[in-house]
Design an enzyme around this catalytic site. Structure first.
Site, PDB file in Angstrom:
ATOM      1  CG  ASP A 152      11.034  -0.481   6.438  1.00 52.49           C
ATOM      2  OD1 ASP A 152       9.913  -1.022   6.445  1.00 52.49           O
ATOM      3  OD2 ASP A 152      11.286   0.576   5.818  1.00 52.49           O
ATOM      4  CD  GLU A 206       6.136  -3.218   7.818  1.00 55.23           C
ATOM      5  OE1 GLU A 206       5.168  -2.618   8.309  1.00 55.23           O
ATOM      6  OE2 GLU A 206       6.763  -2.801   6.837  1.00 55.23           O
ATOM      7  CB  CYS A 257       8.121  12.704  17.336  1.00 52.20           C
ATOM      8  SG  CYS A 257       6.831  12.257  18.530  1.00 52.20           S
ATOM      9  CG  ASP A 285      13.104   3.685   4.571  1.00 54.19           C
ATOM     10  OD1 ASP A 285      11.863   3.637   4.560  1.00 54.19           O
ATOM     11  OD2 ASP A 285      13.780   3.953   3.565  1.00 54.19           O
TER      12      ASP A 285
END
Length: 261
Positions: A62, A146, A218, A228
């Site tokens: 990333d 990505e 979470c 990241d």
């Protein structure tokens, strides 16, 4: 170096030419240095793509600004910020150039000084990108990243300079051709894949995650994430899924038991 219709040119050959030379392209840069790009056929066959890979040899990356990139294994590559560190020298060279008279020899001399200062920044950036990309290629059998719309991202005037200095596009281009050259795999997942907003442990997806939020927990499983690092882990998982969907075996290494004989 011999070029048609020219006298032999003295050159520094940094790589031995083995094979049949097809073409030589000469060019000069803004700093007044001349380069020759030599294209030749070496007669060697391309490496065959790997028939199978192992999960522990798949790395998700990333890219970012604070850190140039974060790997799914937790390693972070710092961003050198070459332009920021050279800003003082560049400003001084720009002032010297602006004070000279148009058409004068001093102006041309100042212009070349300024061009050399910019060239040093570009060379340092390219050198670092080659080192980072080569390390990633050597340490993996497959890399996932990505697909970035960098042109659209550069419209953000607050981050445009930092994004351009990081040179994400050039880094991904280097990774792509080096992986292909070694018979390895480079996967670019969809731009809109929610790598940052999705929990890499349970798959829970946040509705919104601000860019300023670098860590989050979470609400479903309670796992604490570095933004990241979590994104890199999700990118790796999606890359493995794509490889398997394309029919490539992605194997898990069997861990031997310490009591086995």
């Amino acid at each position: 170096m011999r070029v048609p219709k020219m006298e032999p040119i003295k050159a520094r050959i940094h790589r031995e030419v083995v094979g049949k030379v097809k073409s030589i392209t000469l060019e000069a840069d803004a700093a007044g240095d001349y380069y020759a790009a030599v294209l030749w056929e070496d007669g060697l066959a391309e490496k065959e793509p790997l028939k199978e890979i192992y999960e522990d040899q798949v790395i998700g990356i990333d890219v970012g600004i604070k850190d140039l990139l974060t790997e799914s294994n937790g390693r972070k590559e710092p961003n050198p910020r070459h332009l920021k560190h050279a800003r003082k020298v560049l400003r001084r060279r720009c002032r010297q150039f602006s004070r000279t008279q148009k058409g004068s020899r001093r102006r041309e001399k100042a212009r070349r000084r300024l061009a050399r200062a910019h060239k040093r920044v570009a060379n340092a950036r390219t050198d670092n990108l080659h080192k980072v990309s080569s390390r990633l290629v050597n340490e993996s059998q497959a890399l996932a990243a990505e697909s970035l719309r960098i042109i659209n991202m550069l419209k953000n005037h607050h981050l445009a300079e930092s994004i351009a200095d990081a040179a994400w596009g050039e880094l991904l281009r280097m990774i792509a051709y080096k992986m292909k050259r070694e018979g390895k795999y480079f996967i670019q997942i969809d731009t809109f894949y929610p790598s940052s907003k999705m929990c890499s442990c349970c798959g829970f997806k946040l509705e919104k995650l601000d860019l300023a939020t670098r860590e989050w927990a979470c609400p479903h499983c309670g796992a604490h994430h570095d933004r990241d690092g979590n994104a890199a882990a999700n990118i790796r998982a999606e890359g493995i899924r794509i490889l398997r969907a394309e029919g490539l075996p992605v194997l898990r290494r069997e861990m031997s038991s310490p009591n086995a004989r």
